[in-house]
Design a protein around this motif. Structure first.
Motif: not given
Length: 300
Positions: A293-299
């Motif tokens: 949740p702390d990154t800009e990953e796709i999910f």
């Protein structure tokens, strides 16, 4: 001839007829061999009617060369049986070269070994007709290209390689290579255009249907890909949802390329991805948690 079709004068040379035409139509009465070079400036529009005849390239330079940026040339074929072509076995740079404004109306451009149209710096308009090229692009565009209702067929190269601006409507594009190549910072618009690509299975992972590095807009039409010896993948004309399993492969070059092709060719589609894994490349320097949740990953 004048606008009513009345014969005003007959000439043995096309250039002489053009220089005397004063905007009237020059009609070919026989086939012509050798390059037709248009490099003079005229204060009128040059109109040539193939009249069912052919202009045939016999040298490296090609068949029709518009070499003056001030020229406005219209080539048409009132009978529909003429062509711009080349002698068998000729290895030339192109059939048609243009730096002016060149318009084709129901003209067939046919070549076995060389590219069809090289729009080097001008404007090319194609209405109807066909370009069929056996070895080389149908069109290389470095200027402004407009196509409406034309059929383009190539067997070993791009149908259109675009380095400028291309607006393509109601066309049919058939290739066994990359059908369309749109380069960096260039624009291409496809409207109600059919793209059909037939590629050998051993090349299937090496080719895109459309290679887009610029701005590509698709309005309607369809894209169909046939992989020989491995069956057929048909692009559905109107699809609302793309369901993809094993979605954690989204970053993989080959797998991702196939998904991107479907997304590019269906601009309004929604993608639903499924995966049993949230971490890619676990235990390596490339490890990534796709649900962090702390990154800009796709999910995320």
């Amino acid at each position: 001839v004048d606008e009513s079709g009345n014969v005003l004068e007959r000439y043995s040379d096309v250039i002489e007829a053009i220089e005397a035409s004063d905007g009237n139509t020059v009609i070919l009465l026989a086939d012509r061999s050798g390059e037709l070079r248009l490099n003079n400036s005229y204060d009128f529009e040059v109109v040539i009617d193939l009249n069912g005849h052919s202009i045939t390239a016999i040298s490296y330079y090609g068949a029709l060369l518009v070499e003056n940026s001030d020229l406005n040339v219209i080539v048409k074929d009132s009978k529909g049986t003429g062509s711009i072509t080349a002698v068998d076995g000729l290895r030339a740079d192109q059939l048609v070269f243009n730096i002016g404004v060149l318009t084709f109306e129901n003209v067939n451009i046919v070549s076995v070994e060389i590219r069809g149209v090289n729009n080097f710096a001008g404007t090319v308009n194609m209405y109807g007709g066909k370009i069929s090229v056996g070895n080389g692009p149908c069109i290389v565009n470095n200027g402004t290209l407009t196509i409406d209702g034309t059929v383009l067929i190539t067997s070993s190269s791009f149908a259109i390689s675009n380095y400028g601006s291309a607006d393509i409507s109601n066309a049919t594009i058939i290739s066994d290579h990359i059908a369309l190549d749109n380069s960096y910072e260039c624009t291409m618009t496809l409207t109600n255009t059919i793209v059909s690509v037939d590629i050998y299975n051993y090349h299937a992972d090496q080719h895109n249907v459309i290679n887009n590095l610029g701005t590509l807009t698709i309005n309607g039409g369809s894209v169909t890909v046939t992989v020989r010896n491995e069956g057929t993948i048909n692009a559905i004309k109107s699809s609302d949802l793309l369901i993809v399993d094993e979605f954690h492969h989204i970053g993989a070059p080959v797998w991702g390329e196939k998904v991107n092709t479907l997304i590019y060719t269906h601009p309004d589609i929604k993608t639903f991805g499924m995966s049993a894994y949230s971490v890619r490349d676990r235990g390596t320097s490339y490890e990534r948690d796709m649900t962090n949740p702390d990154t800009e990953e796709i999910f995320s």
